[in-house]
Design a protein around this motif. Structure first.
Motif, PDB file in Angstrom:
ATOM      1  N   MET A 236       0.861  -1.192   0.000  1.00  0.00           N
ATOM      2  CA  MET A 236       0.000   0.000   0.000  1.00  0.00           C
ATOM      3  C   MET A 236       0.893   1.235   0.000  1.00  0.00           C
ATOM      4  N   THR A 237       0.893   1.971  -1.104  1.00  0.00           N
ATOM      5  CA  THR A 237       1.715   3.181  -1.189  1.00  0.00           C
ATOM      6  C   THR A 237       0.813   4.418  -1.231  1.00  0.00           C
ATOM      7  N   LEU A 238       1.424   5.602  -1.139  1.00  0.00           N
ATOM      8  CA  LEU A 238       0.671   6.849  -0.953  1.00  0.00           C
ATOM      9  C   LEU A 238      -0.415   7.087  -2.006  1.00  0.00           C
ATOM     10  N   PRO A 239      -0.151   6.910  -3.314  1.00  0.00           N
ATOM     11  CA  PRO A 239      -1.227   7.163  -4.297  1.00  0.00           C
ATOM     12  C   PRO A 239      -2.477   6.320  -4.028  1.00  0.00           C
ATOM     13  N   LEU A 240      -2.273   5.039  -3.699  1.00  0.00           N
ATOM     14  CA  LEU A 240      -3.399   4.133  -3.439  1.00  0.00           C
ATOM     15  C   LEU A 240      -4.068   4.448  -2.102  1.00  0.00           C
ATOM     16  N   ILE A 241      -3.283   4.753  -1.077  1.00  0.00           N
ATOM     17  CA  ILE A 241      -3.841   5.081   0.243  1.00  0.00           C
ATOM     18  C   ILE A 241      -4.740   6.301   0.139  1.00  0.00           C
ATOM     19  N   TYR A 242      -4.275   7.322  -0.580  1.00  0.00           N
ATOM     20  CA  TYR A 242      -5.071   8.542  -0.757  1.00  0.00           C
ATOM     21  C   TYR A 242      -6.352   8.242  -1.536  1.00  0.00           C
ATOM     22  N   ALA A 243      -6.202   7.514  -2.647  1.00  0.00           N
ATOM     23  CA  ALA A 243      -7.376   7.194  -3.488  1.00  0.00           C
ATOM     24  C   ALA A 243      -8.438   6.436  -2.690  1.00  0.00           C
ATOM     25  N   LEU A 244      -8.007   5.497  -1.870  1.00  0.00           N
ATOM     26  CA  LEU A 244      -8.950   4.719  -1.049  1.00  0.00           C
ATOM     27  C   LEU A 244      -9.627   5.603   0.002  1.00  0.00           C
ATOM     28  N   SER A 245      -8.881   6.591   0.526  1.00  0.00           N
ATOM     29  CA  SER A 245      -9.455   7.466   1.563  1.00  0.00           C
ATOM     30  C   SER A 245     -10.565   8.341   0.989  1.00  0.00           C
ATOM     31  N   LYS A 246     -10.558   8.549  -0.335  1.00  0.00           N
ATOM     32  CA  LYS A 246     -11.557   9.389  -0.986  1.00  0.00           C
ATOM     33  C   LYS A 246     -12.700   8.567  -1.590  1.00  0.00           C
ATOM     34  N   ALA A 247     -12.553   7.253  -1.584  1.00  0.00           N
ATOM     35  CA  ALA A 247     -13.552   6.384  -2.230  1.00  0.00           C
ATOM     36  C   ALA A 247     -14.723   6.094  -1.298  1.00  0.00           C
ATOM     37  N   GLY A 248     -15.868   5.772  -1.901  1.00  0.00           N
ATOM     38  CA  GLY A 248     -17.019   5.330  -1.129  1.00  0.00           C
ATOM     39  C   GLY A 248     -16.772   3.920  -0.599  1.00  0.00           C
ATOM     40  N   TRP A 249     -17.624   3.493   0.345  1.00  0.00           N
ATOM     41  CA  TRP A 249     -17.417   2.210   1.014  1.00  0.00           C
ATOM     42  C   TRP A 249     -17.404   1.045   0.032  1.00  0.00           C
ATOM     43  N   VAL A 250     -18.314   1.036  -0.933  1.00  0.00           N
ATOM     44  CA  VAL A 250     -18.427  -0.080  -1.889  1.00  0.00           C
ATOM     45  C   VAL A 250     -17.190  -0.156  -2.777  1.00  0.00           C
ATOM     46  N   GLU A 251     -16.799   1.007  -3.337  1.00  0.00           N
ATOM     47  CA  GLU A 251     -15.630   1.022  -4.232  1.00  0.00           C
ATOM     48  C   GLU A 251     -14.353   0.665  -3.467  1.00  0.00           C
ATOM     49  N   ARG A 252     -14.250   1.179  -2.265  1.00  0.00           N
ATOM     50  CA  ARG A 252     -13.080   0.887  -1.417  1.00  0.00           C
ATOM     51  C   ARG A 252     -12.953  -0.623  -1.178  1.00  0.00           C
ATOM     52  N   ARG A 253     -14.066  -1.241  -0.819  1.00  0.00           N
ATOM     53  CA  ARG A 253     -14.052  -2.681  -0.546  1.00  0.00           C
ATOM     54  C   ARG A 253     -13.670  -3.475  -1.798  1.00  0.00           C
ATOM     55  N   LYS A 254     -14.171  -3.013  -2.947  1.00  0.00           N
ATOM     56  CA  LYS A 254     -13.880  -3.692  -4.225  1.00  0.00           C
ATOM     57  C   LYS A 254     -12.388  -3.626  -4.550  1.00  0.00           C
ATOM     58  N   ILE A 255     -11.787  -2.435  -4.414  1.00  0.00           N
ATOM     59  CA  ILE A 255     -10.364  -2.254  -4.738  1.00  0.00           C
ATOM     60  C   ILE A 255      -9.492  -3.051  -3.773  1.00  0.00           C
ATOM     61  N   ILE A 256      -9.803  -3.008  -2.483  1.00  0.00           N
ATOM     62  CA  ILE A 256      -9.023  -3.775  -1.495  1.00  0.00           C
ATOM     63  C   ILE A 256      -9.106  -5.266  -1.803  1.00  0.00           C
ATOM     64  N   SER A 257     -10.296  -5.713  -2.221  1.00  0.00           N
ATOM     65  CA  SER A 257     -10.485  -7.129  -2.572  1.00  0.00           C
ATOM     66  C   SER A 257      -9.606  -7.525  -3.762  1.00  0.00           C
ATOM     67  N   ILE A 258      -9.497  -6.629  -4.755  1.00  0.00           N
ATOM     68  CA  ILE A 258      -8.644  -6.903  -5.926  1.00  0.00           C
ATOM     69  C   ILE A 258      -7.182  -7.035  -5.485  1.00  0.00           C
TER      70      ILE A 258
END
Length: 324
Positions: A236-258
């Motif tokens: 988990m690096t800064l670009p991804l950490i930031y993007a996840l912090s701005k994402a909605g719950w559903v999208e966040r869960r989907k990306i983490i799952s990938i």
């Protein structure tokens, strides 16, 4: 790239040549197998930015001395030891396009080679009573180990926050560049206050350096390291950490799952990269990198103008502009 390392190196070109010879001599041994491996390691040397930071910091703060050469050798020996051990831990067969020591000579030999390099660095310092330099570099090695373990602990759950990310890269990467600049200052005869200031300068450069490295993961082409490799390795690096912090719950869960379950699929990795770009993660990380860069340069304003200082500023710019 407008800045060339040979031009940056100009004020310390002679010292770097002399350092190369001294460093080779410090790795000599009577064991034929070990000598063969040491020669292989020396031939694979990269840009030599760490010794450059040592010598330019020494020149900026005072006089380059014999202690500066030993300090640069100490850093190279201990850093090389950590890389050899890292390749064993990561089961890596390549480093920077070359076969790793463990790939050519197996893990047992690689671990012993790493131990030899550590011992050589410690002895070099103790024999010459460079205790202040040994203290600086040993502290960095401890930090690097702690940072690596912290990242491993957090990456299992993929719950790395921005604060934890900064702590990881401060320990894993920035601590080493910080020690280069502190060793340079201390070896030049600078007092505790100046050495501490140079350590802080190096730490900020190290932070910027690692953020730049993490941005390569989202590049358009494979330069230096393969695009998406951090995602594949579940880092988990800064670009991804930031993007996840701005994402909605559903999208966040989907990306983490990938990242957790499908990071071995190129199409899915590309999906994560696109998500990060769309969320402004790249721009956010670039702004953070530039802030560390500017803060570092402000610290150098406290030193008088010199060829060493100018080259040090250029070397800092090189780390930000580099493509690998």
């Amino acid at each position: 790239m407008s800045l060339k390392l040979d031009n940056i190196k100009a004020p310390i070109a002679h010292e770097m040549e002399e350092f190369e010879q001294k460093f080779r001599a410090s790795m000599k041994t009577r064991v034929l197998l070990l000598n063969k491996i040491m020669n292989y390691i020396v031939k694979r040397k990269g840009k030599q930015m760490r010794p450059m930071f040592v010598f330019l910091s020494a020149g900026t703060c005072g006089q380059i001395s014999e202690s500066t050469y030993r300090g640069a050798s100490l850093i190279e020996l201990l850093h090389t030891a950590t890389l050899v051990h890292d390749d064993v831990v990561d089961e890596a067969n390549y480093r920077r396009g070359f076969f790793s020591v463990n790939a050519l000579w197996k893990n047992k030999v690689a671990v012993l080679v790493g131990d030899f390099l550590l011992a050589r660095g410690l002895l070099l310092s103790v024999e010459n009573k460079d205790f202040s330099l040994l203290s600086i570099v040993s502290d960095a090695v401890r930090e690097m180990s702690e940072g690596e373990l912290l990242q491993m602990e957090k990456s299992r759950k993929l719950n790395i926050t921005e604060d934890i990310y900064y702590e990881i890269i401060r320990q894993k990467t920035a601590s080493l560049i910080a020690s280069c600049c502190a060793v340079g200052a201390s070896s030049s005869g600078a007092g505790e206050e100046i050495t501490k200031l140079m350590r802080e300068f190096g730490e900020k450069i190290g932070m910027a350096f690692q953020i730049k490295d993490d941005l390569f993961d989202y590049g358009e082409e494979e330069i230096g390291k393969p695009v998406g490799i951090d995602i594949k390795e579940k880092k988990m690096t800064l670009p991804l950490i930031y993007a996840l912090s701005k994402a909605g719950w559903v999208e966040r869960r989907k990306i983490i799952s990938i990242v957790k379950n499908e990071s071995n699929k190129p199409k899915k990795v590309k999906e994560v990269i696109e998500f990060v770009k769309k969320s402004g993660g790249i721009q956010y990380a670039e702004e953070a990198m530039n802030k560390y860069h500017q803060d570092a340069l402000l610290l150098l304003n406290k030193f008088p103008e010199s060829d060493y200082k100018r080259s040090l500023i250029q070397l800092v710019q090189f780390t930000i502009d580099r493509h690998n």
